[in-house]
Write an enzyme that holds these catalytic residues in place. Structure first.
Site, PDB file in Angstrom:
ATOM      1  N   HIS A 357       0.826  -1.203   0.000  1.00  0.00           N
ATOM      2  CA  HIS A 357       0.000   0.000   0.000  1.00  0.00           C
ATOM      3  C   HIS A 357       0.860   1.253   0.000  1.00  0.00           C
ATOM      4  O   HIS A 357       0.500   2.271  -0.601  1.00  0.00           O
ATOM      5  CB  HIS A 357      -0.932  -0.009   1.219  1.00  0.00           C
ATOM      6  CG  HIS A 357      -2.059   0.970   1.142  1.00  0.00           C
ATOM      7  ND1 HIS A 357      -2.100   2.122   1.895  1.00  0.00           N
ATOM      8  CD2 HIS A 357      -3.198   0.964   0.399  1.00  0.00           C
ATOM      9  CE1 HIS A 357      -3.216   2.781   1.627  1.00  0.00           C
ATOM     10  NE2 HIS A 357      -3.899   2.105   0.719  1.00  0.00           N
ATOM     11  N   CYS A 358       2.007   1.191   0.652  1.00  0.00           N
ATOM     12  CA  CYS A 358       2.896   2.350   0.752  1.00  0.00           C
ATOM     13  C   CYS A 358       3.437   2.811  -0.592  1.00  0.00           C
ATOM     14  O   CYS A 358       3.800   3.982  -0.748  1.00  0.00           O
ATOM     15  CB  CYS A 358       4.090   2.032   1.652  1.00  0.00           C
ATOM     16  SG  CYS A 358       3.697   1.615   3.352  1.00  0.00           S
ATOM     17  N   VAL A 359       3.529   1.902  -1.567  1.00  0.00           N
ATOM     18  CA  VAL A 359       4.177   2.245  -2.832  1.00  0.00           C
ATOM     19  C   VAL A 359       3.188   2.358  -3.996  1.00  0.00           C
ATOM     20  O   VAL A 359       3.601   2.450  -5.154  1.00  0.00           O
ATOM     21  CB  VAL A 359       5.290   1.227  -3.186  1.00  0.00           C
ATOM     22  CG1 VAL A 359       6.365   1.247  -2.114  1.00  0.00           C
ATOM     23  CG2 VAL A 359       4.734  -0.178  -3.388  1.00  0.00           C
TER      24      VAL A 359
END
Length: 366
Positions: A357-359
């Protein structure tokens, strides 16, 4: 140097986590017709970024690039993916990501964390799309970010949509939205002088609501000064729908700051209400046993909750605790019965303190 270990390596680790009792949310009137939709809606494309800095990643760079390429290729099976890359590394990005992924060399980047640097897209329910920038400042000026600070505005220009800058500093991973007026976030990340000096919690809540088209913020205390993000909410708690949420829970024997934080988030959500006053059905997703995962790095982020929803699929991590990996897959399959569950080995990215999700950053269909 990774995101969880950044402050400790710099000699800046806080004396302890800022954890207190659960408190109620902050509410205000919604500001306008544009709203950030729920992530589970249809997407036009997914945006990502290609890391190429050895000054940030050192010898871990090639492994992180391999993980980014794997995520991009996997998401591209379900929806278009655009990866922003510096001109000097665009050819490598194209080679590793393959022909199903578009690599764009006109939007330079410092690092790969598109959830935090990219635009937050909003829709108006009548065919309109715009974008908000959260004034990214390198997680409180902890990392170089001259290029990343401009990514949101440049992507908005590339897509041809109006762009506004929010009246606060933050990152997309610091905020979860249900698409119907309710947000959740950690105080440790946003009510922090390294992002928003001089702004009260109520003013930050107002700015968040204005930016997201929401009317209520559910605050968690979070974990201050233990990782570069100051504890992003999307590694622990996620909205499933209005009135439904998920929290990744630690083992009963885990007692560190992040375990205490997860339990507090679960308690807060279980007692909270949505923007319309309804209860929030809060369910748990069991995290892995860190003694059984592949990585031996103590700062490793083994977050199943940091999954990404794309058209027709859930893209999640798996970490080598075979029983927990299988249980997480089963839980996600039950929660998203109409989507395919893809579990990826992203250990290099996890060692850097981030997840899928972070990327990634979604651009919703209007």
């Amino acid at each position: 140097m990774n995101r969880r270990g950044f402050l400790a390596a710099a000699g800046l680790t806080a004396a302890g986590a800022a954890l207190a009792t659960a408190t109620s949310g902050t509410a205000r009137a919604a500001a306008g017709p544009f709203r950030v939709p729920a992530e589970d809606g249809r997407h036009t494309r997914t945006w990502m970024a290609w890391p190429d800095s050895t000054s940030i990643w050192g010898g871990a760079l090639s492994g992180v690039q391999a993980d980014i390429a794997l995520i991009a290729r996997t998401v591209a099976k379900y929806e278009p993916v655009v990866v922003c890359a510096n001109s000097g590394s665009a050819a490598k990005a194209r080679s590793m990501c393959g022909s199903t992924v578009t690599v764009l060399s006109s939007i330079p980047v410092d690092d790969c964390w598109m959830r935090d640097t990219g635009p937050v897209f909003r829709t108006d329910g009548a065919g309109g799309l715009d974008a908000v920038g959260l004034s990214f400042n390198g997680w409180g000026n902890k990392q170089t970010h001259a290029k990343d600070a401009l990514v949101a505005e440049r992507i908005a220009a590339w897509t041809g949509v109006a762009f506004t800058r929010a009246a606060l500093v933050g990152e997309g991973g610091a905020v979860e939205q249900d698409g119907s007026g309710t947000l959740m976030a950690t105080r440790s990340s946003l009510v922090n002088r390294n992002r928003n000096p001089g702004l009260s919690e109520s003013r930050i809540a107002a700015a968040l609501c204005d930016a997201y088209g929401a009317s209520k913020v559910i605050w968690f205390d979070g974990v201050r000064g233990q990782d570069i993000t100051d504890d992003h909410v999307d590694a622990t708690s996620r909205f499933l729908s209005p009135g439904e949420a998920l929290v990744q829970m630690p083992l009963s024997t885990d007692t560190d700051a992040y375990a205490r934080d997860a339990r507090q988030q679960y308690a807060t959500l279980s007692a909270a209400t949505t923007s319309t006053g309804g209860p929030i059905d809060t369910m748990s997703l069991q995290g892995p046993d860190y003694d059984k995962i592949r990585s031996t790095n103590r700062d490793f982020l083994a977050s199943y909750a940091n999954y990404y929803l794309c058209n027709g699929a859930v893209i999640s991590g798996q970490f080598g605790d075979t029983r927990a990996d299988a249980a997480a897959r089963a839980t996600l399959a039950r929660l998203y019965p109409d989507r395919r569950i893809e579990q990826l080995d992203i250990d290099r990215l996890g060692t850097g303190g981030g997840g899928i999700h972070c990327v990634t950053q979604q651009q919703p269909v209007v």
